[in-house]
Write an enzyme that holds these catalytic residues in place. Structure first.
Site, short mmCIF file in Angstrom:
data_model
loop_
_atom_site.label_atom_id
_atom_site.label_comp_id
_atom_site.label_asym_id
_atom_site.label_seq_id
_atom_site.Cartn_x
_atom_site.Cartn_y
_atom_site.Cartn_z
N HIS A 43 26.72 32.59 22.71
CA HIS A 43 27.42 33.66 23.41
C HIS A 43 26.58 34.93 23.53
CE1 HIS A 43 31.54 31.85 21.94
NE2 HIS A 43 30.96 31.11 22.88
N PRO A 44 25.33 34.87 23.96
CA PRO A 44 24.54 36.11 24.07
C PRO A 44 25.05 37.01 25.18
CG PRO A 44 23.33 34.29 25.05
CD PRO A 44 24.54 33.69 24.40
#
Length: 550
Positions: free
Chosen positions: A488-489
């Protein structure tokens, strides 16, 4: 006028070198989650000529569409950029694979398919940070509903008839039901819907599937747009840099089919994601001047926030061996079991092959000081040492827990002026005392849930990290040894107020100091959402499309 797409394909096949790919109203860089939405919305106006450039290929790989096929798509050069993080001190010096989709549909073609918006307070905080009330939950909820096709139909919180299909999973597991009962006994209530603004509770995740088949953004949004004559779609094309003249973005330079191309537009939209977008900006000379100089790139526009503010959800995978439970470990341990799994999917598109990577979810608080849930659980009826390795040969389940609002901040920096060189990704996991305290509390809460009466009949035994980790300090160290990205960057080109020197875009997603350039992907999030990040990116793209048409 744009080059006819059939001419372009013919030229690629013949290996001819074309200097110009044409002039467009909009160029979209990246055919992933956001890019597919933008292409659909912008081409709905027949007056707009739109070019969509994707580095990967078509989403015609069979494992993209079978839900369990993410195992074959991640770390596969056909569908993944194959990024790795720099060795991370918070993880004991480990380097992690960092999957990002390199195919039409982007990460929506290789992700966990979990439909999650986050919490209402996430968006209210965005509105405060960027000084624009249009980012409040009450204002973005209609954008979520606009694209949604929810299995329960239209309601105050959900949409029907949109492109983005949301369904219930086509399976259940007794061990997961027992975990849900145990969570309730621990004070985490059973709920049916995580997406009403307050996701406190436990339930099976809803997924972006259609009748047991992955529903990516290429199917949902791009399929219709690709039939329109005003969309030019180029796959297998690698963007080298933006074309900048006197503070104006004129277009892009890219490589495809052995030729080097130049495309011009009145507005360029970067939708290459939280890793790709800052990389392209830095290669173009937009970013922190000192870091650019170290990479051999001349700074055209010193913008310190480009590549900074990297946030991600670090999942802590706790594994529990059980007795008398049906789990995927035992179900898939024989060729007969595997054949039954395959036959069930072939006949009914259900069973383990229809599984999202995580099936059961829960949102909880790490302590009484938390006003909203700050932990998310991804619970699975399986276990393994690490991603890509075989399942354990004993029945077990995994309860992964992540800190939804980490205070650690990392960064993305280009390694050189070579556009093909992978960037340096430095997440800085567990680099703050607060994150280490939350990690210890999360592991303790998981132990409390597993010790509840509902799971007692399965006699759970902790295998990972191990019961010998007891004190908060020991648990924080354990978190570093078992922690891994949950993919989930966000946040590497954050939006913010005019007086925020670290902001890269304003509240209308325009890049500071460069006209004709917007960003519409996860990189603009000032803070990470309290949940899985794919569907919030769709909302951002919906908003960006509206802003482009003002």
């Amino acid at each position: 006028m744009p080059v006819d797409i059939h001419s372009v394909i013919h030229s690629f096949r013949q290996g001819e070198r074309l200097e110009s790919a044409g002039q467009f109203d909009f160029i979209i860089v990246g055919g992933g989650t956001a890019g597919c939405v933008l292409a659909n919305r912008l081409t709905q106006n027949p007056k707009n000529q739109v070019l969509l450039i994707e580095a990967g290929g078509k989403d015609d790989y069979v494992w993209i569409h079978i839900p369990v096929g993410y195992l074959h798509c991640i770390n596969n050069p056909r569908t993944d950029w194959l990024f790795r993080t720099e060795p991370d001190a918070g993880l004991g010096g480990r380097s992690l694979i960092y999957p990002r989709g390199k195919v039409l549909g982007g990460s929506s073609s290789i992700n966990g398919m979990i439909y999650m918006r986050g919490q209402s307070s996430d968006y209210d905080q965005w509105a405060e940070l960027c000084g624009d009330p249009s980012w409040r939950w009450s204002e973005v909820l209609p954008l979520f509903r606009k694209s949604e096709d929810h299995h329960a139909g239209i309601s105050d919180f959900h949409g029907s008839g949109g492109e983005w299909r949301v369904e219930k999973q086509r399976l259940r597991w007794d061990i997961l039901d027992a975990f849900r009962d145990a969570a309730e006994q621990t004070g985490i209530p059973k709920i049916e819907d995580f997406n009403r603004g307050d996701n406190f509770g436990c339930s099976y995740f809803e997924v972006n599937q259609k009748r047991g088949i992955r529903w990516n953004t290429a199917k949902a949004f791009l399929r219709a747009a690709a039939k329109r004559p005003n969309l030019t779609l180029m796959t297998g094309c690698h963007v080298e840099k933006l074309v900048l003249e006197e503070g104006v973005c004129k277009g892009v330079v890219f490589i495809g089919g052995g030729s080097r191309w130049n495309a011009e537009a009145r507005e360029t939209l970067l939708a290459a994601g939280a890793i790709g977008t800052p990389q392209i900006l830095q290669l173009s000379g937009i970013g922190p001047a000192e870091a650019l100089a170290q990479a051999g790139v001349k700074a055209v526009h010193d913008l310190p926030g480009v590549g900074a503010n990297l946030q991600d959800h670090l999942q802590l995978r706790m594994v529990f061996k059980v007795e008398g439970a049906r789990t995927l470990n035992t179900l898939a341990s024989s060729w007969l079991g595997k054949a039954r799994i395959g036959l069930e999917y072939a006949l009914f598109q259900s069973g383990p092959m229809s599984m999202a990577p995580s099936q059961m979810g829960a949102f909880a608080r790490s302590g009484p000081e938390q006003t909203t849930p700050n932990l998310e659980y991804h619970v699975q009826p399986l276990s393994l040492e690490r991603f890509g390795e075989p399942l354990h040969d004993f029945p077990a389940f995994t309860a992964s827990v992540c800190n939804l609002r980490p205070t650690s901040r990392g960064h993305v920096r280009i390694a050189s002026a070579d556009s093909y060189a992978p960037p340096k990704i430095t997440p800085m996991y567990l680099s703050t005392d607060k994150d280490r305290r939350v990690a210890a509390a999360a592991l303790n809460l998981t132990r409390k849930i597993v010790a509840a009466p509902a799971l007692a009949k399965y006699r759970p035994q902790e295998c990972k990290p191990g019961v010998h980790f007891r004190t908060d300090e020991e648990l924080a160290e354990a978190a570093g040894s078992i922690g891994t990205t949950i993919f989930h960057p966000v946040g590497t080109c954050k939006m913010g107020r005019v007086d925020d020197v670290s902001a890269v875009v304003d509240s209308e997603l325009r890049v500071r100091g460069v006209r004709g350039l917007r960003i519409a992907d996860a990189s603009v999030m000032p803070t990470i959402t309290s949940g899985n990040t794919n569907s919030p990116v769709i909302m951002i793209a919906e908003k960006a499309a509206l802003l482009c048409m003002i």
